[in-house]
Design an enzyme around this catalytic site. Structure first.
Site: not given
Length: 294
Positions: A95, A105, A109, A251-252
């Protein structure tokens, strides 16, 4: 298939991006937060803030393991529900301070399931969220995307336009780029190569735009508009973004997941820019799906 090759590429990508962006900013440096996950794995999150160019940014590497894939990761593959997994990637959001510099962005992955016959896939992409539109920036951004993805560009561009739609408002988040997921075409080596091309293209393409815009003068009007549009960015990430949902469901680490949120935003009830202004043109022209590569 060798996940360790992917890990080493991602660590190197994080290093290269941070070095490049620090050189563009000229003042601020990333600070690093190394963390471990109780269920397995961990990562290193790097944050830049209060710079000459970047008001806030993050380049986060993660390599995590889990006992069971969360629902967000098995919508298209219900047969994988409950399987153990390994997920790794680099996620980037910047930003800038100057409203004439766009937010960007990028994410690349890799997922694989546990067991003797693992199921794996790659994903990734990058997109641009300008607050003021410039034809030159849109064209150079999409040219970089086309060069990186080749014959897949049109498919990945459509996927990006469809994905980064703020559905509850019926408007695009930005001018798009490319996006792909569940990608296995050509086998592991070719799919991995595609992910690398996307990851490598982002930094040079974005920094080219920053160098063009970072010295432009601006005032309170431009900052107010930037913060209103940042509100749209926050809405998408919190409501629709699959990466955010996956991270929270698995649960990151909350700080790393929410690093994408801008530092300052505002919501003005029923706000509409005046006709004929650059702000109005952003909505009427730049945030409309179209072909940017001429």
């Amino acid at each position: 298939m060798n996940p360790e090759d992917v890990r080493q590429y991602l660590l190197g990508l994080q290093d290269r991006l941070c070095t490049l962006c620090e050189s563009v900013d000229g003042k601020a440096k990333y600070f690093e937060d190394v963390w471990n996950r109780a269920e397995g794995g961990g990562g290193r999150t790097r944050i830049i803030a209060d710079g000459q160019v970047f008001e806030k940014g993050g380049v986060a590497f993660s390599d995590v393991r889990g006992h069971a894939l969360p629902p967000s990761a098995t919508v298209a593959r219900p047969d994988l529900a409950g399987k153990g997994f390994r997920a790794m990637g680099v996620s980037v959001v910047h930003h800038p301070l100057n409203p004439y510099c766009p937010t960007s962005h990028m994410n690349v992955r890799f997922f694989c399931t546990d067991g003797p016959n693992p199921v794996w896939w790659f994903g990734g992409g990058f997109d641009l969220t300008p607050y003021y539109g410039f034809e030159e920036d849109a064209q150079s951004w999409h040219q970089a995307a086309q060069t990186a993805t080749g014959s897949y560009y049109e498919k990945f561009k459509r996927w990006c336009d469809d994905y980064f739609l703020i559905k509850h408002r019926g408007e695009q988040r930005g001018i798009g780029g490319v996006f792909f997921d569940d990608f296995t075409e050509g086998g592991f080596d070719q799919a991995f190569a595609m992910m690398q091309k996307v990851g490598d293209a982002y930094g040079p393409a974005y920094c080219e735009i920053l160098r063009r815009r970072k010295e432009m003068s601006y005032g309170e009007r431009e900052k107010e508009w930037q913060e209103i549009r940042r509100g749209r960015y926050a809405e998408f990430n919190l409501v629709w973004d699959r990466g955010t949902i996956f991270g929270l469901q698995s649960g990151g680490r909350t700080e790393s997941i929410l690093m994408s949120l801008p530092p300052r935003v505002r919501w003005v009830y029923g706000h509409q820019p005046l006709a004929g202004t650059p702000e109005a043109k952003l909505l009427s022209h730049y945030l409309k799906v179209q072909s940017w590569v001429k």
